[in-house]
Design an enzyme around this catalytic site. Structure first.
Site, PDB file in Angstrom:
ATOM      1  N   GLU A 179      14.144 -77.421 -13.568  1.00  0.00           N
ATOM      2  CA  GLU A 179      14.659 -77.636 -14.921  1.00  0.00           C
ATOM      3  C   GLU A 179      13.667 -76.985 -15.881  1.00  0.00           C
ATOM      4  O   GLU A 179      12.611 -77.551 -16.179  1.00  0.00           O
ATOM      5  CB  GLU A 179      14.803 -79.131 -15.208  1.00  0.00           C
ATOM      6  CG  GLU A 179      15.930 -79.807 -14.472  1.00  0.00           C
ATOM      7  CD  GLU A 179      17.297 -79.357 -14.962  1.00  0.00           C
ATOM      8  OE1 GLU A 179      17.401 -78.960 -16.136  1.00  0.00           O
ATOM      9  OE2 GLU A 179      18.249 -79.399 -14.178  1.00  0.00           O
TER      10      GLU A 179
ATOM     11  N   CYS B 123      13.776 -79.138 -24.894  1.00  0.00           N
ATOM     12  CA  CYS B 123      14.120 -77.828 -24.320  1.00  0.00           C
ATOM     13  C   CYS B 123      15.550 -77.405 -24.648  1.00  0.00           C
ATOM     14  O   CYS B 123      15.872 -76.221 -24.605  1.00  0.00           O
ATOM     15  CB  CYS B 123      13.905 -77.829 -22.811  1.00  0.00           C
ATOM     16  SG  CYS B 123      15.005 -78.930 -21.902  1.00  0.00           S
TER      17      CYS B 123
END
Length: 471
Positions: A236, A270
């Site tokens: 991720e 993010c």
């Protein structure tokens, strides 16, 4: 299961948190812990539904009984308000625990597979098995959510787990290391501590699965280490999140939504919007709306607002402040190093994780589609012409709170997916199983040599996709 007999947070069971690395004498601080966890997995201890449920229940109690402790740690690390801590960290993780407990039995069931004509008497199914010993490496920006949500799936899938919280979010790391192990089984779970050097040493060991959340740069290091053992990974990673604003949009609505998603967690998200693509006309309308929204959200003195977070540490602060001098600052630009405070800022420079909000103009009308396009048409055009791990039309990253859809990157932003059942599936090996009757050998003889044209034609027909419908 008693919550007091928990797993260790160190290199040896029962010891105080200790950091170390392989030195001249060849001391390996992780060897004993990893061997203990592997032995526990081989014993079959983690495989039953009852054991998995007990671990998940322990994790749920950890969240419920230590809510204030977690809120205080998040406030210490990131100046998170109680609202942000609950919404993005504690409640989100608790929902994952509750969802896994509710559906664990169904997730663990074998999934039947279809057969062709020649296998009609056989049983074909998919069994979800734990990988074994898995490693979860978490980042600092959501230090509760991003360490515990993967843990939910790993425990539900029946794995033994090594948890590596970020050393940068020190307050949360301390809670995870010292308190969480009390709620989980000490033979099947461990927290390890340390920085890049210790993490590098940890990655030299063989794991059966690695789940990493962090930057693409470190993701490459993790993947390289995993490749030495042919270990599967979920990565991720960070990515770019452009926000296109069509001329037909209401600028105040855009400002409200973009500002909230941009400055949530001090911009250290993010999946936060990185930069805006819009026409010069929309830019002139949008900037005043953004300035008004920032004042409404955080007051005339945002630094004194209890709802605006702070940059995680001095290193990140210095990096972000250096960007303020790289171009024209349209909104904000103030900073205070002693407080790790950077104002809600709009500039023209390239985005890096933080509260700065760059903007870009779309000067060519062809680049932004038909003038006054209908919103549905614009959204469909974006979906058809772009690729991304996730997509939101007329809103931001709230989809990450949904358990029914996966979160994951594509390309440079990572590989793999999780949340809800997707996390369980990520940490499960999907094993194809075939059970054929031991008798009825005459029916099997058609596949044996010597081969004839008749056998070949019959097998081709029986193995075809339409053969099953002929019965």
């Amino acid at each position: 299961m008693s919550k007091k007999g928990g797993g260790d947070a160190v290199k040896n069971p029962g010891a105080e948190p200790t950091l170390g690395y392989v030195g001249a004498q060849g001391i390996d601080p992780f060897q004993d812990t990893l061997r203990r966890l592997r032995e526990a997995f081989k014993s079959g201890r983690t495989r039953s539904a009852e054991f998995r449920a007990a671990q998940l229940q322990g994790l749920g109690r950890f969240l419920q009984e230590n809510k204030q402790l977690l809120q205080d740690a998040l406030a210490q690390d990131l100046h998170k308000s109680a609202f942000e801590a609950d919404v993005s960290e504690i409640i989100t993780t608790q929902n994952e625990v509750d969802y896994a407990l509710k559906n664990l039995q169904a997730w663990m069931k074998d999934e039947p597979g279809s057969t062709n004509l020649f296998m009609k008497l056989d049983s074909v199914f998919i069994r979800k098995e734990p990988f074994g010993l898995v490693l979860i490496i978490a980042p600092w920006n959501y230090p509760v959510n991003l360490v515990l949500v993967p843990l939910v799936g790993a425990l539900a899938a029946g794995n033994c787990v090594v948890l590596k919280p970020s050393e940068i979010s020190q307050g949360t790391e301390k809670v995870v290391a010292e308190v969480l192990p009390r709620y989980l089984d000490q033979s099947c779970f461990a927290v390890v501590l340390g920085g890049p050097q210790e993490t590098g040493q940890l990655l030299e060991h063989k794991f059966d699965y690695i789940f990493f959340t962090g930057s693409p740069r470190v993701g490459k290091i993790v993947m390289t280490a995993a490749a030495k053992h042919l270990t599967p990974v979920t990565l991720e990673l960070g990515g770019k999140n452009p926000c296109y604003v069509d001329d037909s949009c209401d600028p105040q609505t855009v400002a409200n939504r973009v500002a909230w998603f941009r400055y949530f967690n001090a911009g250290q998200t993010c999946v936060a919007p990185d930069y805006v693509l819009c026409s010069p006309e929309m830019q002139e309308r949008l900037l005043p709306a953004l300035q008004s929204t920032i004042t409404r959200f955080y007051g005339d003195d945002p630094q004194s607002s209890p709802n605006l977070g702070r940059i995680i540490n001095q290193k990140q602060f210095q990096r972000l402040r250096a960007l303020l001098g790289c171009g024209h600052v349209a909104i904000g630009g103030q900073s205070d190093e002693s407080d790790r405070y950077i104002a809600c800022t709009w500039t023209v420079q390239r985005f890096c994780m933080g509260k700065q909000r760059p903007r870009m103009e779309v000067r060519d009308r062809a680049e932004r589609g038909p003038d006054r396009a209908q919103r549905v048409a614009v959204v469909n055009q974006m979906l058809e012409r772009t690729s991304s791990g996730g997509f939101a039309g007329n809103d931001g990253f709230l989809y990450v709170s949904l358990l029914s859809v996966p979160l994951g990157g594509v390309g440079h932003s990572g590989m793999g997916r999780y949340h809800g059942k997707f996390t369980f599936d990520t940490f499960s090996h999907h094993r194809t199983c075939l059970l054929a009757p031991s008798g009825l050998e005459k029916l099997k003889e058609i596949r044996y040599p010597p081969y004839t044209d008749w056998n070949q034609q019959l097998l081709r027909w029986g193995m075809g996709p339409k053969s099953c419908t002929l019965l």
